[in-house]
Design a protein around this motif. Structure first.
Motif, PDB file in Angstrom:
ATOM      1  N   TYR A   1       0.829  -1.247   0.024  1.00  9.91           N
ATOM      2  CA  TYR A   1      -0.019   0.027   0.225  1.00  9.91           C
ATOM      3  C   TYR A   1       0.941   1.110  -0.142  1.00  9.91           C
ATOM      4  O   TYR A   1       2.036   1.166   0.294  1.00  9.91           O
ATOM      5  CB  TYR A   1      -0.851  -0.047   1.188  1.00  9.91           C
ATOM      6  CG  TYR A   1      -0.114   0.122   2.553  1.00  9.91           C
ATOM      7  CD1 TYR A   1      -0.092   1.488   3.215  1.00  9.91           C
ATOM      8  CD2 TYR A   1       0.391  -1.150   3.148  1.00  9.91           C
ATOM      9  CE1 TYR A   1       0.548   1.463   4.478  1.00  9.91           C
ATOM     10  CE2 TYR A   1       1.142  -0.987   4.137  1.00  9.91           C
ATOM     11  CZ  TYR A   1       0.963   0.457   4.945  1.00  9.91           C
ATOM     12  OH  TYR A   1       1.894   0.317   6.187  1.00  9.91           O
ATOM     13  N   TYR A   2       0.233   2.497  -0.350  1.00  9.76           N
ATOM     14  CA  TYR A   2       0.818   3.356  -0.467  1.00  9.76           C
ATOM     15  C   TYR A   2       0.941   4.120   1.231  1.00  9.76           C
ATOM     16  O   TYR A   2      -0.185   4.092   1.604  1.00  9.76           O
ATOM     17  CB  TYR A   2       0.577   4.780  -1.128  1.00  9.76           C
ATOM     18  CG  TYR A   2       1.225   6.033  -1.133  1.00  9.76           C
ATOM     19  CD1 TYR A   2       2.462   6.215  -1.863  1.00  9.76           C
ATOM     20  CD2 TYR A   2       0.743   6.982  -0.161  1.00  9.76           C
ATOM     21  CE1 TYR A   2       3.182   7.153  -1.842  1.00  9.76           C
ATOM     22  CE2 TYR A   2       1.400   8.167  -0.380  1.00  9.76           C
ATOM     23  CZ  TYR A   2       2.674   8.282  -0.751  1.00  9.76           C
ATOM     24  OH  TYR A   2       3.305   9.434  -0.893  1.00  9.76           O
TER      25      TYR A   2
ATOM     26  N   GLU B   1      -0.190   3.949 -10.055  1.00  8.63           N
ATOM     27  CA  GLU B   1      -1.684   4.003 -10.226  1.00  8.63           C
ATOM     28  C   GLU B   1      -2.594   2.999 -10.060  1.00  8.63           C
ATOM     29  O   GLU B   1      -3.520   3.108  -9.338  1.00  8.63           O
ATOM     30  CB  GLU B   1      -1.766   4.884 -11.583  1.00  8.63           C
ATOM     31  CG  GLU B   1      -1.191   6.326 -11.769  1.00  8.63           C
ATOM     32  CD  GLU B   1      -1.397   6.701 -13.014  1.00  8.63           C
ATOM     33  OE1 GLU B   1      -1.677   6.075 -14.004  1.00  8.63           O
ATOM     34  OE2 GLU B   1      -1.156   7.974 -13.094  1.00  8.63           O
TER      35      GLU B   1
ATOM     36  N   ASN C   1      -2.549   1.958  -6.218  1.00  9.77           N
ATOM     37  CA  ASN C   1      -3.142   2.842  -5.235  1.00  9.77           C
ATOM     38  C   ASN C   1      -4.824   2.794  -5.787  1.00  9.77           C
ATOM     39  O   ASN C   1      -5.575   2.858  -4.694  1.00  9.77           O
ATOM     40  CB  ASN C   1      -2.987   4.362  -5.920  1.00  9.77           C
ATOM     41  CG  ASN C   1      -1.695   5.047  -5.070  1.00  9.77           C
ATOM     42  OD1 ASN C   1      -1.211   4.239  -4.069  1.00  9.77           O
ATOM     43  ND2 ASN C   1      -0.997   5.768  -5.798  1.00  9.77           N
ATOM     44  N   SER C   2      -5.032   2.242  -6.898  1.00 10.94           N
ATOM     45  CA  SER C   2      -6.427   2.035  -7.101  1.00 10.94           C
ATOM     46  C   SER C   2      -6.913   0.624  -6.545  1.00 10.94           C
ATOM     47  O   SER C   2      -8.014   0.478  -5.879  1.00 10.94           O
ATOM     48  CB  SER C   2      -6.813   1.726  -8.755  1.00 10.94           C
ATOM     49  OG  SER C   2      -6.367   2.703  -9.421  1.00 10.94           O
TER      50      SER C   2
ATOM     51  N   MET D   1      -5.620  -0.367  -3.435  1.00 10.87           N
ATOM     52  CA  MET D   1      -5.501   0.045  -2.066  1.00 10.87           C
ATOM     53  C   MET D   1      -6.845   0.967  -1.745  1.00 10.87           C
ATOM     54  O   MET D   1      -7.438   0.742  -0.874  1.00 10.87           O
ATOM     55  CB  MET D   1      -4.462   0.889  -1.627  1.00 10.87           C
ATOM     56  CG  MET D   1      -3.132  -0.027  -1.781  1.00 10.87           C
ATOM     57  SD  MET D   1      -3.092  -1.346  -0.802  1.00 10.87           S
ATOM     58  CE  MET D   1      -3.455  -2.406  -2.281  1.00 10.87           C
ATOM     59  N   ALA D   2      -7.134   1.755  -2.601  1.00  2.00           N
ATOM     60  CA  ALA D   2      -8.571   2.595  -2.511  1.00  2.00           C
ATOM     61  C   ALA D   2      -9.625   1.557  -2.389  1.00  2.00           C
ATOM     62  O   ALA D   2     -10.589   1.947  -1.549  1.00  2.00           O
ATOM     63  CB  ALA D   2      -8.618   3.349  -3.603  1.00  2.00           C
ATOM     64  N   PHE D   3      -9.551   0.758  -3.274  1.00  4.65           N
ATOM     65  CA  PHE D   3     -10.807  -0.461  -3.177  1.00  4.65           C
ATOM     66  C   PHE D   3     -10.842  -1.088  -1.903  1.00  4.65           C
ATOM     67  O   PHE D   3     -11.892  -1.386  -0.878  1.00  4.65           O
ATOM     68  CB  PHE D   3     -10.592  -1.533  -4.192  1.00  4.65           C
ATOM     69  CG  PHE D   3     -11.865  -2.621  -4.214  1.00  4.65           C
ATOM     70  CD1 PHE D   3     -12.890  -2.440  -4.768  1.00  4.65           C
ATOM     71  CD2 PHE D   3     -11.438  -3.673  -3.692  1.00  4.65           C
ATOM     72  CE1 PHE D   3     -13.974  -3.329  -4.753  1.00  4.65           C
ATOM     73  CE2 PHE D   3     -12.572  -4.675  -3.396  1.00  4.65           C
ATOM     74  CZ  PHE D   3     -13.816  -4.385  -4.294  1.00  4.65           C
TER      75      PHE D   3
ATOM     76  N   GLU E   1      -9.573  -0.176   1.129  1.00  8.71           N
ATOM     77  CA  GLU E   1      -9.759   0.490   2.133  1.00  8.71           C
ATOM     78  C   GLU E   1     -11.323   0.843   2.423  1.00  8.71           C
ATOM     79  O   GLU E   1     -11.894   0.969   3.368  1.00  8.71           O
ATOM     80  CB  GLU E   1      -9.014   2.072   1.918  1.00  8.71           C
ATOM     81  CG  GLU E   1      -7.558   2.163   2.224  1.00  8.71           C
ATOM     82  CD  GLU E   1      -7.294   1.918   3.663  1.00  8.71           C
ATOM     83  OE1 GLU E   1      -8.188   1.992   4.596  1.00  8.71           O
ATOM     84  OE2 GLU E   1      -6.117   1.719   3.944  1.00  8.71           O
ATOM     85  N   GLN E   2     -12.002   0.765   1.266  1.00 11.28           N
ATOM     86  CA  GLN E   2     -13.474   1.004   1.296  1.00 11.28           C
ATOM     87  C   GLN E   2     -14.193   0.045   1.562  1.00 11.28           C
ATOM     88  O   GLN E   2     -15.167  -0.278   2.202  1.00 11.28           O
ATOM     89  CB  GLN E   2     -13.875   1.429   0.115  1.00 11.28           C
ATOM     90  CG  GLN E   2     -15.261   1.965  -0.117  1.00 11.28           C
ATOM     91  CD  GLN E   2     -15.748   2.608  -1.315  1.00 11.28           C
ATOM     92  OE1 GLN E   2     -14.850   2.667  -2.347  1.00 11.28           O
ATOM     93  NE2 GLN E   2     -16.966   2.844  -1.363  1.00 11.28           N
TER      94      GLN E   2
ATOM     95  N   HIS F   1     -14.550  -3.519 -10.792  1.00 10.46           N
ATOM     96  CA  HIS F   1     -14.236  -2.127  -9.950  1.00 10.46           C
ATOM     97  C   HIS F   1     -13.122  -1.335 -10.769  1.00 10.46           C
ATOM     98  O   HIS F   1     -13.383  -0.144 -11.115  1.00 10.46           O
ATOM     99  CB  HIS F   1     -13.999  -2.195  -8.579  1.00 10.46           C
ATOM    100  CG  HIS F   1     -14.104  -1.013  -7.849  1.00 10.46           C
ATOM    101  ND1 HIS F   1     -15.334  -0.267  -7.445  1.00 10.46           N
ATOM    102  CD2 HIS F   1     -13.019  -0.122  -7.631  1.00 10.46           C
ATOM    103  CE1 HIS F   1     -15.041   0.951  -6.931  1.00 10.46           C
ATOM    104  NE2 HIS F   1     -13.566   0.927  -6.920  1.00 10.46           N
TER     105      HIS F   1
END
Length: 273
Positions: free
Chosen positions: A2-3, A163, A166-167, A169-171, A173-174, A188
């Protein structure tokens, strides 16, 4: 991987910490990371290349590289993160591990020990002294170590990789505490399931499900430290595990102890691993 959003340096002062039995899940960040093994030995993986760091050895991880640290035996490690000077932003070191007989080893070790001492004693002007030590390390990398400049293709490739990660990781996290499948993640992100699985494994060196387990365990540890009074059933559910049994099994697999044993050790050490 993860970032990293915590444990960051600032522009005016590096992030410095001494770990006992370090365990860092795969991650990347903009800072240069300096790892100095004080006692024992540990495993480090940088962009799918694995090494064993022995006591006294130094490792330098440049910006944006996916890496993780894991101690398989009792160890003490000093870790420093600092934002690089412009000349070090787009470089690739030929050898990230600095052993005692290396040309620059004595200088780097001296600078690291000086930084550790200044940060610990906090005498007047210690911030200035620490930053001078960091700049000396950067100068040593530039003058005494072999490296290559990243070309346009390599920079674009690294940007695309960041990129993508990060995409992902964003998934996570949510949705990490919810029930989902590989097709949900792939859809997604607008990938086919097979491409997503292959691409993730090629970049990180681990399968998505393996990383997802590690990610949830990291979330559970954060929750246990923040809310020590909460029951393990609630911790497991909030971390995305179906029940306490699966939570305990995953914890034992990756940390070689139960959550309860881990927290006892954490409070006994009085530090965050």
């Amino acid at each position: 991987m993860y970032y990293e959003l915590i444990n960051h340096a600032t522009k005016s002062y590096p992030f410095l910490i001494e770990h006992t039995n370090v365990k860092y899940i795969p991650h990347f960040h903009d800072e240069i990371e300096i790892i100095f093994v004080l006692e024992g030995r540990l495993s480090i993986t940088i962009e799918n290349n694995s090494f064993v760091l022995e006591s006294g050895e130094i490792c330098i991880v440049t910006s944006g590289l996916i890496h993780n640290l894991y101690s398989y035996e009792p160890s003490k490690t000093f870790v420093m993160k600092a934002f690089p000077v412009v000349d070090l932003v787009n470089i690739q070191l030929h050898d990230a591990i600095i052993v005692p007989n290396a040309k620059c080893y004595k200088k780097l070790k001296r600078y690291i020990l000086d930084i550790m001492a200044e940060h610990q004693t906090k005498a007047p002007g210690y911030e200035l002294s620490v930053n001078i030590g960091v700049q000396k390390i950067f100068l040593t990398i530039l003058r005494d170590m072999e490296y290559s400049l990243l070309g346009d293709h390599a920079r674009i490739k690294q940007t695309n990789k960041s990129e993508f990660l990060n995409s992902v990781m964003a998934f996570l996290e949510q949705y990490y505490a919810e029930d989902f499948g590989l097709e949900d993640v792939a859809n997604h992100l607008n990938y086919t399931k097979s491409y997503f699985c292959h691409h993730f494994k090629r970049i990180t060196g681990v399968t998505f499900w393996s990383y997802y387990t590690i990610f949830r365990l990291e979330k559970s540890i954060q929750l246990m430290k923040k809310h020590p009074q909460k029951r393990y059933l609630e911790i497991s559910e909030r971390s995305g595990f179906k029940n306490v049994r699966s939570f305990n099994q995953a914890f034992k697999q990756y940390h070689y102890c139960t959550p309860r044993e881990y927290m006892k050790k954490y409070y006994a050490l009085g530090e965050e691993e």
